[in-house]
Design a protein around this motif. Structure first.
Motif, PDB file in Angstrom:
ATOM      1  N   MET A 156       0.845  -1.173   0.000  1.00  0.00           N
ATOM      2  CA  MET A 156       0.000   0.000   0.000  1.00  0.00           C
ATOM      3  C   MET A 156       0.891   1.237   0.000  1.00  0.00           C
ATOM      4  SD  MET A 156      -2.981  -0.852  -0.193  1.00  0.00           S
ATOM      5  CE  MET A 156      -4.548  -0.714   0.521  1.00  0.00           C
ATOM      6  N   PRO A 157       0.511   2.297  -0.570  1.00  0.00           N
ATOM      7  CA  PRO A 157      -0.751   2.546  -1.261  1.00  0.00           C
ATOM      8  C   PRO A 157      -0.688   2.292  -2.757  1.00  0.00           C
ATOM      9  CG  PRO A 157       0.398   4.608  -1.039  1.00  0.00           C
ATOM     10  CD  PRO A 157       1.287   3.535  -0.437  1.00  0.00           C
ATOM     11  N   VAL A 158       0.391   1.722  -3.289  1.00  0.00           N
ATOM     12  CA  VAL A 158       0.566   1.631  -4.737  1.00  0.00           C
ATOM     13  C   VAL A 158      -0.549   0.837  -5.403  1.00  0.00           C
ATOM     14  CG1 VAL A 158       2.078   0.883  -6.595  1.00  0.00           C
ATOM     15  CG2 VAL A 158       3.050   1.995  -4.576  1.00  0.00           C
ATOM     16  N   GLY A 159      -0.753  -0.380  -5.055  1.00  0.00           N
ATOM     17  CA  GLY A 159      -1.833  -1.168  -5.614  1.00  0.00           C
ATOM     18  C   GLY A 159      -1.616  -1.619  -7.046  1.00  0.00           C
ATOM     19  N   TYR A 160      -2.730  -1.920  -7.730  1.00  0.00           N
ATOM     20  CA  TYR A 160      -2.698  -2.570  -9.033  1.00  0.00           C
ATOM     21  C   TYR A 160      -3.416  -1.795 -10.130  1.00  0.00           C
ATOM     22  CZ  TYR A 160      -1.138  -6.504  -6.228  1.00  0.00           C
ATOM     23  OH  TYR A 160      -0.435  -7.296  -5.367  1.00  0.00           O
ATOM     24  N   HIS A 161      -4.071  -0.713  -9.793  1.00  0.00           N
ATOM     25  CA  HIS A 161      -4.854   0.017 -10.779  1.00  0.00           C
ATOM     26  C   HIS A 161      -4.094   1.216 -11.324  1.00  0.00           C
ATOM     27  CE1 HIS A 161      -8.413  -2.373 -10.243  1.00  0.00           C
ATOM     28  NE2 HIS A 161      -8.310  -2.228  -8.939  1.00  0.00           N
ATOM     29  N   ASN A 162      -3.920   1.229 -12.644  1.00  0.00           N
ATOM     30  CA  ASN A 162      -3.312   2.352 -13.350  1.00  0.00           C
ATOM     31  C   ASN A 162      -1.875   2.624 -12.935  1.00  0.00           C
ATOM     32  OD1 ASN A 162      -5.725   3.189 -14.963  1.00  0.00           O
ATOM     33  ND2 ASN A 162      -6.562   3.251 -12.894  1.00  0.00           N
ATOM     34  N   VAL A 163      -1.192   1.587 -12.538  1.00  0.00           N
ATOM     35  CA  VAL A 163       0.230   1.622 -12.215  1.00  0.00           C
ATOM     36  C   VAL A 163       0.739   0.188 -12.367  1.00  0.00           C
ATOM     37  CG1 VAL A 163      -0.135   1.334  -9.722  1.00  0.00           C
ATOM     38  CG2 VAL A 163       1.935   2.400 -10.517  1.00  0.00           C
ATOM     39  N   ASN A 164       1.928  -0.006 -12.924  1.00  0.00           N
ATOM     40  CA  ASN A 164       2.337  -1.371 -13.252  1.00  0.00           C
ATOM     41  C   ASN A 164       3.459  -1.951 -12.391  1.00  0.00           C
ATOM     42  OD1 ASN A 164       4.646  -0.156 -14.293  1.00  0.00           O
ATOM     43  ND2 ASN A 164       4.240  -0.721 -16.413  1.00  0.00           N
ATOM     44  N   LEU A 165       3.704  -1.404 -11.235  1.00  0.00           N
ATOM     45  CA  LEU A 165       4.777  -1.880 -10.360  1.00  0.00           C
ATOM     46  C   LEU A 165       4.697  -3.388 -10.121  1.00  0.00           C
ATOM     47  CD1 LEU A 165       7.175  -1.113  -8.440  1.00  0.00           C
ATOM     48  CD2 LEU A 165       5.456  -0.839  -6.648  1.00  0.00           C
ATOM     49  N   PHE A 166       3.478  -3.899  -9.926  1.00  0.00           N
ATOM     50  CA  PHE A 166       3.283  -5.318  -9.624  1.00  0.00           C
ATOM     51  C   PHE A 166       2.693  -6.101 -10.800  1.00  0.00           C
ATOM     52  CE2 PHE A 166       2.444  -3.135  -5.429  1.00  0.00           C
ATOM     53  CZ  PHE A 166       3.716  -3.342  -4.934  1.00  0.00           C
ATOM     54  N   LEU A 167       2.582  -5.452 -11.956  1.00  0.00           N
ATOM     55  CA  LEU A 167       1.935  -6.088 -13.110  1.00  0.00           C
ATOM     56  C   LEU A 167       2.896  -6.452 -14.234  1.00  0.00           C
ATOM     57  CD1 LEU A 167      -1.241  -3.836 -13.250  1.00  0.00           C
ATOM     58  CD2 LEU A 167      -1.116  -6.213 -12.490  1.00  0.00           C
ATOM     59  N   CYS A 168       4.177  -6.227 -14.029  1.00  0.00           N
ATOM     60  CA  CYS A 168       5.169  -6.601 -15.041  1.00  0.00           C
ATOM     61  C   CYS A 168       6.410  -7.145 -14.334  1.00  0.00           C
ATOM     62  CB  CYS A 168       5.526  -5.411 -15.941  1.00  0.00           C
ATOM     63  SG  CYS A 168       6.291  -4.010 -15.110  1.00  0.00           S
ATOM     64  N   ASP A 169       7.190  -7.896 -15.098  1.00  0.00           N
ATOM     65  CA  ASP A 169       8.440  -8.443 -14.566  1.00  0.00           C
ATOM     66  C   ASP A 169       9.538  -7.393 -14.688  1.00  0.00           C
ATOM     67  OD1 ASP A 169       7.142 -10.855 -14.176  1.00  0.00           O
ATOM     68  OD2 ASP A 169       7.985 -11.806 -15.955  1.00  0.00           O
ATOM     69  N   TRP A 170      10.289  -7.198 -13.626  1.00  0.00           N
ATOM     70  CA  TRP A 170      11.422  -6.282 -13.641  1.00  0.00           C
ATOM     71  C   TRP A 170      12.302  -6.593 -12.439  1.00  0.00           C
ATOM     72  CZ3 TRP A 170      12.324  -3.141  -9.473  1.00  0.00           C
ATOM     73  CH2 TRP A 170      11.253  -2.966  -8.588  1.00  0.00           C
ATOM     74  N   ASP A 171      13.547  -6.163 -12.516  1.00  0.00           N
ATOM     75  CA  ASP A 171      14.453  -6.204 -11.371  1.00  0.00           C
ATOM     76  C   ASP A 171      15.508  -5.124 -11.572  1.00  0.00           C
ATOM     77  OD1 ASP A 171      16.611  -7.238 -12.955  1.00  0.00           O
ATOM     78  OD2 ASP A 171      15.910  -9.284 -12.605  1.00  0.00           O
ATOM     79  N   THR A 172      16.447  -5.020 -10.666  1.00  0.00           N
ATOM     80  CA  THR A 172      17.415  -3.925 -10.718  1.00  0.00           C
ATOM     81  C   THR A 172      18.372  -4.020 -11.896  1.00  0.00           C
ATOM     82  OG1 THR A 172      18.860  -5.093  -9.170  1.00  0.00           O
ATOM     83  CG2 THR A 172      17.326  -3.473  -8.234  1.00  0.00           C
ATOM     84  N   ASP A 205       4.064   6.853 -13.542  1.00  0.00           N
ATOM     85  CA  ASP A 205       2.773   6.495 -12.959  1.00  0.00           C
ATOM     86  C   ASP A 205       2.865   6.217 -11.463  1.00  0.00           C
ATOM     87  OD1 ASP A 205       1.772   6.754 -15.504  1.00  0.00           O
ATOM     88  OD2 ASP A 205       1.521   4.607 -15.851  1.00  0.00           O
ATOM     89  N   LEU A 206       4.056   6.031 -10.962  1.00  0.00           N
ATOM     90  CA  LEU A 206       4.244   5.787  -9.527  1.00  0.00           C
ATOM     91  C   LEU A 206       4.253   7.069  -8.705  1.00  0.00           C
ATOM     92  CD1 LEU A 206       7.030   3.077  -9.674  1.00  0.00           C
ATOM     93  CD2 LEU A 206       4.774   2.813  -8.641  1.00  0.00           C
ATOM     94  N   PHE A 207       4.390   8.216  -9.369  1.00  0.00           N
ATOM     95  CA  PHE A 207       4.614   9.466  -8.647  1.00  0.00           C
ATOM     96  C   PHE A 207       3.581   9.717  -7.549  1.00  0.00           C
ATOM     97  CE2 PHE A 207       3.977  14.119  -8.217  1.00  0.00           C
ATOM     98  CZ  PHE A 207       5.182  14.416  -7.594  1.00  0.00           C
ATOM     99  N   GLU A 208       2.282   9.701  -7.890  1.00  0.00           N
ATOM    100  CA  GLU A 208       1.304  10.070  -6.855  1.00  0.00           C
ATOM    101  C   GLU A 208       1.222   9.057  -5.731  1.00  0.00           C
ATOM    102  OE1 GLU A 208      -1.920   8.566  -9.859  1.00  0.00           O
ATOM    103  OE2 GLU A 208       0.153   9.193  -9.995  1.00  0.00           O
ATOM    104  N   TRP A 209       1.485   7.781  -6.037  1.00  0.00           N
ATOM    105  CA  TRP A 209       1.391   6.760  -4.996  1.00  0.00           C
ATOM    106  C   TRP A 209       2.560   6.845  -4.020  1.00  0.00           C
ATOM    107  CZ3 TRP A 209      -3.359   5.868  -5.510  1.00  0.00           C
ATOM    108  CH2 TRP A 209      -3.944   5.787  -6.770  1.00  0.00           C
ATOM    109  N   LYS A 215       2.181   9.940  -1.871  1.00  0.00           N
ATOM    110  CA  LYS A 215       1.273   9.694  -0.747  1.00  0.00           C
ATOM    111  C   LYS A 215       1.973   8.900   0.350  1.00  0.00           C
ATOM    112  CE  LYS A 215      -3.231   8.169   0.596  1.00  0.00           C
ATOM    113  NZ  LYS A 215      -4.330   7.290   0.431  1.00  0.00           N
ATOM    114  N   LEU A 216       2.789   7.933  -0.042  1.00  0.00           N
ATOM    115  CA  LEU A 216       3.526   7.147   0.938  1.00  0.00           C
ATOM    116  C   LEU A 216       4.477   8.032   1.742  1.00  0.00           C
ATOM    117  CD1 LEU A 216       3.837   4.162   1.799  1.00  0.00           C
ATOM    118  CD2 LEU A 216       5.691   3.980   0.149  1.00  0.00           C
ATOM    119  N   LYS A 217       5.133   8.967   1.076  1.00  0.00           N
ATOM    120  CA  LYS A 217       6.101   9.840   1.739  1.00  0.00           C
ATOM    121  C   LYS A 217       5.428  10.932   2.570  1.00  0.00           C
ATOM    122  CE  LYS A 217      10.106  12.784   0.968  1.00  0.00           C
ATOM    123  NZ  LYS A 217      11.119  13.242   0.020  1.00  0.00           N
TER     124      LYS A 217
END
Length: 187
Positions: free
Chosen positions: A1-17, A27-31, A34-36
Protein backbone atom coordinates in the motif's frame (compact mmCIF):
# COMPACT_ATOMS: atom_id res chain seq x y z
CA UNK A 1 0.00 0.00 0.00
CA UNK A 2 -0.75 2.55 -1.26
CA UNK A 3 0.57 1.63 -4.74
CA UNK A 4 -1.83 -1.17 -5.61
CA UNK A 5 -2.70 -2.57 -9.03
CA UNK A 6 -4.85 0.02 -10.78
CA UNK A 7 -3.31 2.35 -13.35
CA UNK A 8 0.23 1.62 -12.22
CA UNK A 9 2.34 -1.37 -13.25
CA UNK A 10 4.78 -1.88 -10.36
CA UNK A 11 3.28 -5.32 -9.62
CA UNK A 12 1.93 -6.09 -13.11
CA UNK A 13 5.17 -6.60 -15.04
CA UNK A 14 8.44 -8.44 -14.57
CA UNK A 15 11.42 -6.28 -13.64
CA UNK A 16 14.45 -6.20 -11.37
CA UNK A 17 17.42 -3.93 -10.72
CA UNK A 18 19.32 -5.31 -13.71
CA UNK A 19 16.41 -4.77 -16.13
CA UNK A 20 13.49 -2.49 -15.28
CA UNK A 21 11.51 -3.92 -18.20
CA UNK A 22 8.22 -2.04 -18.71
CA UNK A 23 8.12 -0.47 -15.24
CA UNK A 24 6.71 3.07 -15.53
CA UNK A 25 8.16 5.41 -12.90
CA UNK A 26 5.95 8.34 -13.96
CA UNK A 27 2.77 6.49 -12.96
CA UNK A 28 4.24 5.79 -9.53
CA UNK A 29 4.61 9.47 -8.65
CA UNK A 30 1.30 10.07 -6.85
CA UNK A 31 1.39 6.76 -5.00
CA UNK A 32 4.92 7.21 -3.67
CA UNK A 33 4.15 10.88 -2.95
CA UNK A 34 1.27 9.69 -0.75
CA UNK A 35 3.53 7.15 0.94
CA UNK A 36 6.10 9.84 1.74
CA UNK A 37 3.77 12.73 2.67
CA UNK A 38 0.62 10.90 3.81
CA UNK A 39 -1.32 13.20 1.49
CA UNK A 40 -2.51 13.30 -2.10
CA UNK A 41 -0.72 15.08 -4.92
CA UNK A 42 -2.87 17.57 -6.85
CA UNK A 43 -2.37 18.44 -10.51
CA UNK A 44 -3.49 22.02 -9.80
CA UNK A 45 -0.29 22.55 -7.78
CA UNK A 46 1.94 22.17 -10.86
CA UNK A 47 2.39 23.92 -14.18
CA UNK A 48 0.61 22.06 -16.96
CA UNK A 49 1.29 21.70 -20.66
CA UNK A 50 -0.80 20.34 -23.51
CA UNK A 51 1.97 19.73 -26.03
CA UNK A 52 3.01 17.23 -27.18
CA UNK A 53 0.43 15.68 -24.79
CA UNK A 54 -1.28 16.86 -21.62
CA UNK A 55 0.95 16.57 -18.55
CA UNK A 56 1.88 18.26 -15.31
CA UNK A 57 5.44 19.53 -15.01
CA UNK A 58 6.94 18.08 -11.84
CA UNK A 59 10.21 19.78 -10.84
CA UNK A 60 13.08 17.31 -11.21
CA UNK A 61 14.27 17.67 -7.63
CA UNK A 62 10.81 16.83 -6.25
CA UNK A 63 10.13 13.98 -8.70
CA UNK A 64 13.52 12.37 -8.09
CA UNK A 65 13.19 12.89 -4.33
CA UNK A 66 9.86 11.06 -4.28
CA UNK A 67 10.75 8.09 -6.50
CA UNK A 68 14.50 7.43 -6.35
CA UNK A 69 14.63 6.49 -2.63
CA UNK A 70 12.53 3.42 -3.49
CA UNK A 71 14.71 2.08 -6.31
CA UNK A 72 18.31 1.17 -7.17
CA UNK A 73 18.70 2.84 -10.55
CA UNK A 74 21.28 5.21 -11.96
CA UNK A 75 20.14 8.80 -12.37
CA UNK A 76 21.02 8.70 -16.09
CA UNK A 77 18.83 5.62 -16.71
CA UNK A 78 16.05 7.03 -14.54
CA UNK A 79 16.04 10.31 -16.48
CA UNK A 80 15.82 8.48 -19.78
CA UNK A 81 13.05 6.10 -18.65
CA UNK A 82 11.00 8.83 -16.95
CA UNK A 83 11.19 11.29 -19.91
CA UNK A 84 13.25 13.96 -18.13
CA UNK A 85 13.12 17.35 -19.87
CA UNK A 86 16.57 18.90 -19.29
CA UNK A 87 15.59 22.24 -20.82
CA UNK A 88 12.79 22.76 -18.28
CA UNK A 89 14.28 20.55 -15.52
CA UNK A 90 10.99 18.67 -15.13
CA UNK A 91 9.44 15.25 -15.49
CA UNK A 92 5.99 14.75 -17.02
CA UNK A 93 3.22 13.27 -14.91
CA UNK A 94 -0.43 12.70 -15.76
CA UNK A 95 -3.03 12.57 -13.07
CA UNK A 96 -5.76 10.00 -13.62
CA UNK A 97 -8.41 11.34 -16.00
CA UNK A 98 -10.90 10.14 -18.61
CA UNK A 99 -8.23 9.77 -21.29
CA UNK A 100 -5.85 7.51 -19.38
CA UNK A 101 -7.73 5.60 -16.71
CA UNK A 102 -8.23 1.88 -17.12
CA UNK A 103 -11.18 0.49 -15.20
CA UNK A 104 -10.93 -2.94 -13.67
CA UNK A 105 -12.88 -4.78 -10.97
CA UNK A 106 -11.49 -4.70 -7.45
CA UNK A 107 -8.51 -6.92 -6.84
CA UNK A 108 -7.46 -8.10 -3.40
CA UNK A 109 -3.83 -9.05 -2.73
CA UNK A 110 -2.90 -11.51 -0.03
CA UNK A 111 0.68 -12.19 1.02
CA UNK A 112 0.94 -15.96 1.25
CA UNK A 113 4.61 -16.24 2.12
CA UNK A 114 7.54 -14.04 3.12
CA UNK A 115 11.08 -15.30 2.64
CA UNK A 116 14.17 -13.56 4.00
CA UNK A 117 16.98 -13.80 1.45
CA UNK A 118 20.71 -14.10 2.23
CA UNK A 119 21.32 -10.45 1.30
CA UNK A 120 18.74 -9.25 3.85
CA UNK A 121 16.03 -8.60 1.26
CA UNK A 122 12.56 -10.08 1.62
CA UNK A 123 10.58 -11.77 -1.14
CA UNK A 124 6.83 -11.63 -0.68
CA UNK A 125 4.67 -14.14 -2.53
CA UNK A 126 1.35 -12.49 -3.31
CA UNK A 127 -1.86 -14.12 -4.47
CA UNK A 128 -4.22 -11.61 -6.10
CA UNK A 129 -7.89 -12.49 -6.16
CA UNK A 130 -10.78 -10.82 -7.94
CA UNK A 131 -14.16 -11.52 -6.42
CA UNK A 132 -15.99 -9.69 -9.25
CA UNK A 133 -14.52 -12.23 -11.68
CA UNK A 134 -15.22 -15.04 -9.23
CA UNK A 135 -11.63 -16.17 -8.93
CA UNK A 136 -9.55 -16.67 -5.83
CA UNK A 137 -6.36 -16.40 -7.93
CA UNK A 138 -6.41 -13.93 -10.80
CA UNK A 139 -2.62 -13.95 -10.75
CA UNK A 140 0.33 -14.39 -8.41
CA UNK A 141 3.55 -12.46 -8.19
CA UNK A 142 6.66 -12.20 -6.09
CA UNK A 143 7.88 -8.77 -5.05
CA UNK A 144 11.30 -8.37 -3.48
CA UNK A 145 12.09 -5.45 -1.18
CA UNK A 146 15.10 -4.41 0.88
CA UNK A 147 13.96 -3.17 4.30
CA UNK A 148 15.91 -0.58 6.27
CA UNK A 149 16.27 -0.16 10.04
CA UNK A 150 14.34 3.14 9.89
CA UNK A 151 11.23 1.40 8.55
CA UNK A 152 11.89 2.39 4.94
CA UNK A 153 12.56 0.05 2.05
CA UNK A 154 13.54 -0.21 -1.61
CA UNK A 155 11.80 -2.22 -4.29
CA UNK A 156 14.24 -4.67 -5.88
CA UNK A 157 12.02 -6.54 -8.30
CA UNK A 158 8.72 -8.11 -9.24
CA UNK A 159 7.97 -11.33 -11.07
CA UNK A 160 4.60 -12.63 -12.27
CA UNK A 161 4.52 -16.32 -11.34
CA UNK A 162 0.96 -17.25 -12.43
CA UNK A 163 -1.75 -15.75 -14.64
CA UNK A 164 -5.27 -17.08 -14.95
CA UNK A 165 -7.05 -16.92 -18.29
CA UNK A 166 -8.84 -13.75 -17.17
CA UNK A 167 -7.34 -10.51 -18.42
CA UNK A 168 -5.25 -8.70 -15.81
CA UNK A 169 -5.51 -5.00 -14.95
CA UNK A 170 -3.87 -2.83 -17.59
CA UNK A 171 -0.14 -2.32 -17.29
CA UNK A 172 -0.04 0.36 -19.99
CA UNK A 173 1.67 3.64 -19.03
CA UNK A 174 -0.53 6.75 -18.87
CA UNK A 175 1.75 9.06 -20.82
CA UNK A 176 1.22 8.60 -24.58
CA UNK A 177 4.95 8.86 -25.38
CA UNK A 178 5.65 5.89 -23.10
CA UNK A 179 2.79 3.84 -24.57
CA UNK A 180 4.08 4.58 -28.06
CA UNK A 181 7.64 3.57 -27.14
CA UNK A 182 6.37 0.31 -25.64
CA UNK A 183 4.28 -0.45 -28.73
CA UNK A 184 7.25 0.24 -31.03
CA UNK A 185 9.51 -2.07 -29.00
CA UNK A 186 7.04 -4.94 -29.36
CA UNK A 187 6.90 -4.62 -33.17
Amino acid sequence: MPVGYHNVNLFLCDWDTSDYGDLCFNDLFEWLYKLKHNDYVYARDYAQEDEPYYHCCIPAEEFEGIILPYFEISLAEFKERALYNAEKDIYPWQDLNCSNIAYYPTVIPEITEATENKDGSITLKVNVMCLDNKTDCLFSHEVTVMPYDNGGFKYLGNKITYKSQIELPSSEPRIPAQRTAKEQESE
